[in-house]
Design a protein around this motif. Sequence first.
Motif, short mmCIF file in Angstrom:
data_model
loop_
_atom_site.label_atom_id
_atom_site.label_comp_id
_atom_site.label_asym_id
_atom_site.label_seq_id
_atom_site.Cartn_x
_atom_site.Cartn_y
_atom_site.Cartn_z
N LEU A 125 -32.09 -17.07 24.38
CA LEU A 125 -33.00 -18.19 24.17
C LEU A 125 -32.55 -19.02 22.99
O LEU A 125 -32.55 -20.25 23.04
CB LEU A 125 -34.43 -17.68 23.97
N GLY A 126 -32.15 -18.31 21.94
CA GLY A 126 -31.66 -19.02 20.75
C GLY A 126 -30.41 -19.80 21.07
O GLY A 126 -30.27 -20.96 20.68
N SER A 127 -29.50 -19.19 21.79
CA SER A 127 -28.27 -19.91 22.15
C SER A 127 -28.57 -21.02 23.13
O SER A 127 -27.97 -22.09 23.06
CB SER A 127 -27.23 -18.94 22.72
N ASN A 128 -29.52 -20.79 24.04
CA ASN A 128 -29.93 -21.86 24.97
C ASN A 128 -30.56 -23.01 24.20
O ASN A 128 -30.30 -24.18 24.50
CB ASN A 128 -30.90 -21.33 26.02
N MET A 129 -31.40 -22.65 23.24
CA MET A 129 -32.03 -23.70 22.43
C MET A 129 -30.97 -24.43 21.62
O MET A 129 -31.01 -25.65 21.47
CB MET A 129 -33.11 -23.10 21.53
N LEU A 130 -30.02 -23.69 21.09
CA LEU A 130 -28.94 -24.29 20.32
C LEU A 130 -28.12 -25.23 21.21
O LEU A 130 -27.80 -26.35 20.82
CB LEU A 130 -28.06 -23.20 19.73
N GLU A 131 -27.82 -24.75 22.42
CA GLU A 131 -27.09 -25.60 23.36
C GLU A 131 -27.89 -26.85 23.70
O GLU A 131 -27.36 -27.95 23.77
CB GLU A 131 -26.76 -24.82 24.64
N THR A 132 -29.19 -26.66 23.93
CA THR A 132 -30.06 -27.79 24.24
C THR A 132 -30.09 -28.76 23.07
O THR A 132 -30.00 -29.99 23.26
CB THR A 132 -31.49 -27.30 24.56
N GLU A 133 -30.23 -28.22 21.86
CA GLU A 133 -30.24 -29.07 20.68
C GLU A 133 -28.92 -29.82 20.52
O GLU A 133 -28.89 -31.00 20.17
CB GLU A 133 -30.53 -28.24 19.43
N LYS A 134 -27.80 -29.12 20.80
CA LYS A 134 -26.50 -29.77 20.71
C LYS A 134 -26.40 -30.91 21.73
O LYS A 134 -25.91 -32.00 21.42
CB LYS A 134 -25.38 -28.76 20.95
N ARG A 135 -26.85 -30.63 22.97
CA ARG A 135 -26.81 -31.67 23.99
C ARG A 135 -27.69 -32.85 23.60
O ARG A 135 -27.30 -34.02 23.75
CB ARG A 135 -27.28 -31.10 25.34
N ASP A 136 -28.90 -32.54 23.10
CA ASP A 136 -29.80 -33.60 22.67
C ASP A 136 -29.18 -34.41 21.53
O ASP A 136 -29.27 -35.65 21.50
CB ASP A 136 -31.15 -33.02 22.22
N SER A 137 -28.55 -33.70 20.62
CA SER A 137 -27.93 -34.38 19.49
C SER A 137 -26.81 -35.29 19.97
O SER A 137 -26.69 -36.45 19.51
CB SER A 137 -27.38 -33.34 18.51
N ARG A 138 -25.98 -34.80 20.90
CA ARG A 138 -24.90 -35.64 21.44
C ARG A 138 -25.46 -36.86 22.16
O ARG A 138 -24.96 -37.97 21.99
CB ARG A 138 -24.05 -34.81 22.41
N SER A 139 -26.52 -36.63 22.95
CA SER A 139 -27.10 -37.77 23.67
C SER A 139 -27.73 -38.77 22.70
O SER A 139 -27.61 -39.99 22.89
CB SER A 139 -28.11 -37.30 24.71
N LEU A 140 -28.35 -38.26 21.64
CA LEU A 140 -28.94 -39.17 20.65
C LEU A 140 -27.85 -39.95 19.91
O LEU A 140 -28.00 -41.16 19.66
CB LEU A 140 -29.80 -38.41 19.65
N ARG A 141 -26.76 -39.29 19.56
CA ARG A 141 -25.65 -40.00 18.89
C ARG A 141 -25.09 -41.09 19.81
O ARG A 141 -24.75 -42.18 19.37
CB ARG A 141 -24.54 -38.99 18.53
N LYS A 142 -24.97 -40.73 21.09
CA LYS A 142 -24.46 -41.71 22.05
C LYS A 142 -25.41 -42.91 22.14
O LYS A 142 -24.98 -44.06 22.16
CB LYS A 142 -24.28 -41.06 23.42
N LYS A 143 -26.71 -42.63 22.18
CA LYS A 143 -27.70 -43.71 22.24
C LYS A 143 -27.63 -44.57 20.97
O LYS A 143 -27.71 -45.81 21.04
CB LYS A 143 -29.11 -43.15 22.41
N ILE A 144 -27.46 -43.90 19.85
CA ILE A 144 -27.39 -44.64 18.58
C ILE A 144 -26.16 -45.55 18.57
O ILE A 144 -26.24 -46.73 18.20
CB ILE A 144 -27.37 -43.67 17.38
N SER A 145 -25.03 -44.98 19.01
CA SER A 145 -23.81 -45.81 19.04
C SER A 145 -23.97 -46.97 20.02
O SER A 145 -23.54 -48.10 19.76
CB SER A 145 -22.59 -44.96 19.37
N ASP A 146 -24.63 -46.72 21.16
CA ASP A 146 -24.89 -47.79 22.12
C ASP A 146 -25.79 -48.86 21.51
O ASP A 146 -25.56 -50.07 21.68
CB ASP A 146 -25.53 -47.25 23.40
N MET A 147 -26.81 -48.44 20.82
CA MET A 147 -27.73 -49.38 20.18
C MET A 147 -27.03 -50.18 19.08
O MET A 147 -27.27 -51.37 18.92
CB MET A 147 -28.95 -48.65 19.62
#
Length: 180
Positions: A125-147
């Motif tokens: 669960l922790g690793s899944n959450m970490l993976e989810t957080e990493k994915r979310d972080s990547r998607s947020l960085r991508k959105k920020i760069s797009d913005m």
Amino acid sequence: MSSQLSHPRLRKSPSDSSSSSSSSPANEGLRHERLSRLKSSGESDASNDTTKNHAESYFSRRENRLSARKKAEEEIAHNDYKKMYEKALATNQRLKSRLETSKQELVVIKEQLQRAQQKEKKRELGSNMLETEKRDSRSLRKKISDMEEQVKVKAELHTENQRLKDENGALIRVITKLSK
């Protein structure tokens, strides 16, 4: 014949050594046969009585020995069964205690396995959450760069729009001066 009867231990018949039971009908028949031979041997009554007494004492001693031997064999057999029973009982007790110990160890091992599985689930669960957080972080960085790209484009468009407005105002002034 009287010398043979006075020392009964010296002479044994095959039926004496092979027979182990003192009260069997065959032994009784042999005894009576021997006694009748002793009586019909032609000796005097006194010697017959003595011989009869010797023969009877021999047979009674022999019967006593055989019954004692038989009783001893029965006791040995009984003791053997008793020893075997006691040994089997001790073995059963030992095996039961080993079984109980094994059952207790099994319970402890099952508990340890459950704890390990729960820890593994938490890690997953922790690793899944970490993976989810990493994915979310990547998607947020991508959105920020797009913005940021969009902001740059908007700023360029805004400056271009302002330049075009200024040119339009200048053209309108030139056209108004020309039309006057």
